[in-house]
Design a protein around this motif. Structure first.
Motif, PDB file in Angstrom:
ATOM      1  N   PHE A  12       0.834  -1.201   0.000  1.00 33.24           N
ATOM      2  CA  PHE A  12       0.000   0.000   0.000  1.00 33.24           C
ATOM      3  C   PHE A  12       0.872   1.255   0.000  1.00 33.24           C
ATOM      4  O   PHE A  12       0.672   2.169  -0.803  1.00 33.24           O
ATOM      5  N   LEU A  13       1.836   1.307   0.907  1.00 29.74           N
ATOM      6  CA  LEU A  13       2.685   2.506   1.025  1.00 29.74           C
ATOM      7  C   LEU A  13       3.539   2.720  -0.215  1.00 29.74           C
ATOM      8  O   LEU A  13       3.771   3.869  -0.615  1.00 29.74           O
ATOM      9  N   ASP A  14       3.992   1.646  -0.842  1.00 28.83           N
ATOM     10  CA  ASP A  14       4.812   1.758  -2.041  1.00 28.83           C
ATOM     11  C   ASP A  14       4.015   2.207  -3.266  1.00 28.83           C
ATOM     12  O   ASP A  14       4.591   2.682  -4.243  1.00 28.83           O
ATOM     13  N   ASN A  15       2.703   2.036  -3.218  1.00 33.47           N
ATOM     14  CA  ASN A  15       1.882   2.304  -4.393  1.00 33.47           C
ATOM     15  C   ASN A  15       0.837   3.399  -4.188  1.00 33.47           C
ATOM     16  O   ASN A  15      -0.065   3.555  -5.013  1.00 33.47           O
ATOM     17  N   THR A  16       0.958   4.142  -3.103  1.00 32.85           N
ATOM     18  CA  THR A  16      -0.015   5.184  -2.800  1.00 32.85           C
ATOM     19  C   THR A  16       0.706   6.468  -2.416  1.00 32.85           C
ATOM     20  O   THR A  16       1.647   6.439  -1.634  1.00 32.85           O
ATOM     21  N   GLU A  17       0.247   7.571  -2.971  1.00 31.11           N
ATOM     22  CA  GLU A  17       0.788   8.862  -2.575  1.00 31.11           C
ATOM     23  C   GLU A  17      -0.176   9.491  -1.572  1.00 31.11           C
ATOM     24  O   GLU A  17      -1.338   9.735  -1.883  1.00 31.11           O
ATOM     25  N   ILE A  18       0.305   9.728  -0.369  1.00 31.77           N
ATOM     26  CA  ILE A  18      -0.504  10.361   0.673  1.00 31.77           C
ATOM     27  C   ILE A  18      -0.004  11.796   0.820  1.00 31.77           C
ATOM     28  O   ILE A  18       1.143  12.023   1.191  1.00 31.77           O
ATOM     29  N   LEU A  19      -0.875  12.742   0.521  1.00 33.84           N
ATOM     30  CA  LEU A  19      -0.521  14.153   0.629  1.00 33.84           C
ATOM     31  C   LEU A  19      -0.934  14.690   1.999  1.00 33.84           C
ATOM     32  O   LEU A  19      -1.835  14.138   2.645  1.00 33.84           O
ATOM     33  N   PRO A  20      -0.300  15.752   2.462  1.00 38.46           N
ATOM     34  CA  PRO A  20      -0.567  16.259   3.818  1.00 38.46           C
ATOM     35  C   PRO A  20      -2.035  16.541   4.129  1.00 38.46           C
ATOM     36  O   PRO A  20      -2.487  16.326   5.238  1.00 38.46           O
ATOM     37  N   ASN A  21      -2.810  17.027   3.177  1.00 37.28           N
ATOM     38  CA  ASN A  21      -4.204  17.365   3.444  1.00 37.28           C
ATOM     39  C   ASN A  21      -5.193  16.259   3.103  1.00 37.28           C
ATOM     40  O   ASN A  21      -6.404  16.467   3.154  1.00 37.28           O
ATOM     41  N   ASP A  22      -4.689  15.080   2.743  1.00 35.56           N
ATOM     42  CA  ASP A  22      -5.569  13.952   2.458  1.00 35.56           C
ATOM     43  C   ASP A  22      -6.197  13.425   3.741  1.00 35.56           C
ATOM     44  O   ASP A  22      -5.619  13.546   4.828  1.00 35.56           O
ATOM     45  N   LEU A  23      -7.356  12.810   3.592  1.00 38.59           N
ATOM     46  CA  LEU A  23      -7.930  12.078   4.710  1.00 38.59           C
ATOM     47  C   LEU A  23      -7.022  10.884   5.009  1.00 38.59           C
ATOM     48  O   LEU A  23      -6.192  10.507   4.188  1.00 38.59           O
ATOM     49  N   PRO A  24      -7.170  10.273   6.159  1.00 36.14           N
ATOM     50  CA  PRO A  24      -6.323   9.123   6.490  1.00 36.14           C
ATOM     51  C   PRO A  24      -6.553   7.963   5.525  1.00 36.14           C
ATOM     52  O   PRO A  24      -7.628   7.840   4.931  1.00 36.14           O
ATOM     53  N   PRO A  25      -5.578   7.087   5.417  1.00 35.89           N
ATOM     54  CA  PRO A  25      -5.785   5.867   4.635  1.00 35.89           C
ATOM     55  C   PRO A  25      -6.922   5.044   5.238  1.00 35.89           C
ATOM     56  O   PRO A  25      -7.209   5.131   6.428  1.00 35.89           O
ATOM     57  N   VAL A  26      -7.541   4.238   4.395  1.00 36.38           N
ATOM     58  CA  VAL A  26      -8.662   3.410   4.826  1.00 36.38           C
ATOM     59  C   VAL A  26      -8.311   1.942   4.574  1.00 36.38           C
ATOM     60  O   VAL A  26      -7.931   1.573   3.468  1.00 36.38           O
ATOM     61  N   LEU A  27      -8.452   1.120   5.613  1.00 32.27           N
ATOM     62  CA  LEU A  27      -8.275  -0.319   5.481  1.00 32.27           C
ATOM     63  C   LEU A  27      -9.646  -0.933   5.243  1.00 32.27           C
ATOM     64  O   LEU A  27     -10.512  -0.903   6.117  1.00 32.27           O
ATOM     65  N   ASP A  28      -9.846  -1.466   4.051  1.00 34.20           N
ATOM     66  CA  ASP A  28     -11.110  -2.069   3.643  1.00 34.20           C
ATOM     67  C   ASP A  28     -11.073  -3.556   4.002  1.00 34.20           C
ATOM     68  O   ASP A  28     -10.288  -4.317   3.443  1.00 34.20           O
ATOM     69  N   VAL A  29     -11.911  -3.962   4.955  1.00 33.14           N
ATOM     70  CA  VAL A  29     -11.931  -5.349   5.426  1.00 33.14           C
ATOM     71  C   VAL A  29     -13.337  -5.894   5.209  1.00 33.14           C
ATOM     72  O   VAL A  29     -14.254  -5.560   5.951  1.00 33.14           O
ATOM     73  N   GLU A  30     -13.486  -6.749   4.178  1.00 29.32           N
ATOM     74  CA  GLU A  30     -14.800  -7.286   3.836  1.00 29.32           C
ATOM     75  C   GLU A  30     -14.740  -8.780   3.526  1.00 29.32           C
ATOM     76  O   GLU A  30     -15.292  -9.230   2.534  1.00 29.32           O
ATOM     77  N   PRO A  31     -14.111  -9.572   4.374  1.00 27.32           N
ATOM     78  CA  PRO A  31     -14.002 -11.000   4.062  1.00 27.32           C
ATOM     79  C   PRO A  31     -15.287 -11.764   4.368  1.00 27.32           C
ATOM     80  O   PRO A  31     -16.059 -11.385   5.247  1.00 27.32           O
ATOM     81  N   THR A  32     -15.472 -12.849   3.646  1.00 28.01           N
ATOM     82  CA  THR A  32     -16.538 -13.784   3.984  1.00 28.01           C
ATOM     83  C   THR A  32     -16.042 -14.657   5.133  1.00 28.01           C
ATOM     84  O   THR A  32     -14.836 -14.698   5.430  1.00 28.01           O
ATOM     85  N   ASP A  33     -16.957 -15.376   5.762  1.00 29.45           N
ATOM     86  CA  ASP A  33     -16.551 -16.302   6.823  1.00 29.45           C
ATOM     87  C   ASP A  33     -15.572 -17.339   6.288  1.00 29.45           C
ATOM     88  O   ASP A  33     -14.611 -17.705   6.960  1.00 29.45           O
ATOM     89  N   GLY A  34     -15.806 -17.809   5.067  1.00 26.15           N
ATOM     90  CA  GLY A  34     -14.901 -18.782   4.449  1.00 26.15           C
ATOM     91  C   GLY A  34     -13.508 -18.205   4.228  1.00 26.15           C
ATOM     92  O   GLY A  34     -12.504 -18.902   4.433  1.00 26.15           O
TER      93      GLY A  34
END
Length: 144
Positions: A12-34
């Motif tokens: 994520f850090l290697d492939n994302t540019e986070i600028l000072p005024n950006d909102l925080p990064p978001v961790l998207d966690v949507e797994p199925t039980d399986g």
């Protein structure tokens, strides 16, 4: 998902540019039980989430947001109270507003309409008034 939390954080850090005024990064966690079972169970998933959150927060200086469904909170995150208490939430729950945790953002539908965009789009709102949003944005730098 085959990668562990550390590998995913660095990708994520290697492939994302986070600028000072950006909102925080978001961790998207949507797994199925399986998928949780294949990953090694809840505790393995929670450890991977904690690792990702810690690495990304240290790197960007902002506490990340957890994007999850209401079902994931009620079924799984009840077993990880530290995550519920220590991170802001962006919850996907359509049609009914009844969060189980304090949330910052609510995704209320996936089929909204926006001029200039063909097809449905996610509609998200901040949980508060403009003044509360401004206050929250002013506190985004993490306390390390």
């Amino acid at each position: 998902v085959k990668a562990n939390g550390k590998e995913q954080a660095h990708y994520f850090l290697d492939n994302t540019e986070i600028l000072p005024n950006d909102l925080p990064p978001v961790l998207d966690v949507e797994p199925t039980d399986g998928q949780i079972e294949q990953y090694g169970g809840e505790e393995v998933l929670f450890d991977a989430m904690r690792t990702w959150l810690t690495i990304v927060e240290r790197a960007v200086g902002k506490r990340p947001i957890l994007y999850v469904s209401q079902t994931f909170i009620k079924t799984h995150l009840v077993h990880a109270p530290d995550l519920c208490q220590n991170y802001p939430f962006w919850i996907a729950r359509y049609n009914v507003y009844r969060p189980e945790v304090k949330l910052h953002f609510w995704q209320l539908c996936y089929d909204g309409r926006v001029a200039g965009i063909h097809g449905g789009v996610d509609i998200n709102i901040f949980n508060g008034y403009q003044e509360q949003y401004d206050e929250w944005v002013a506190t985004l730098t993490s306390r390390q």
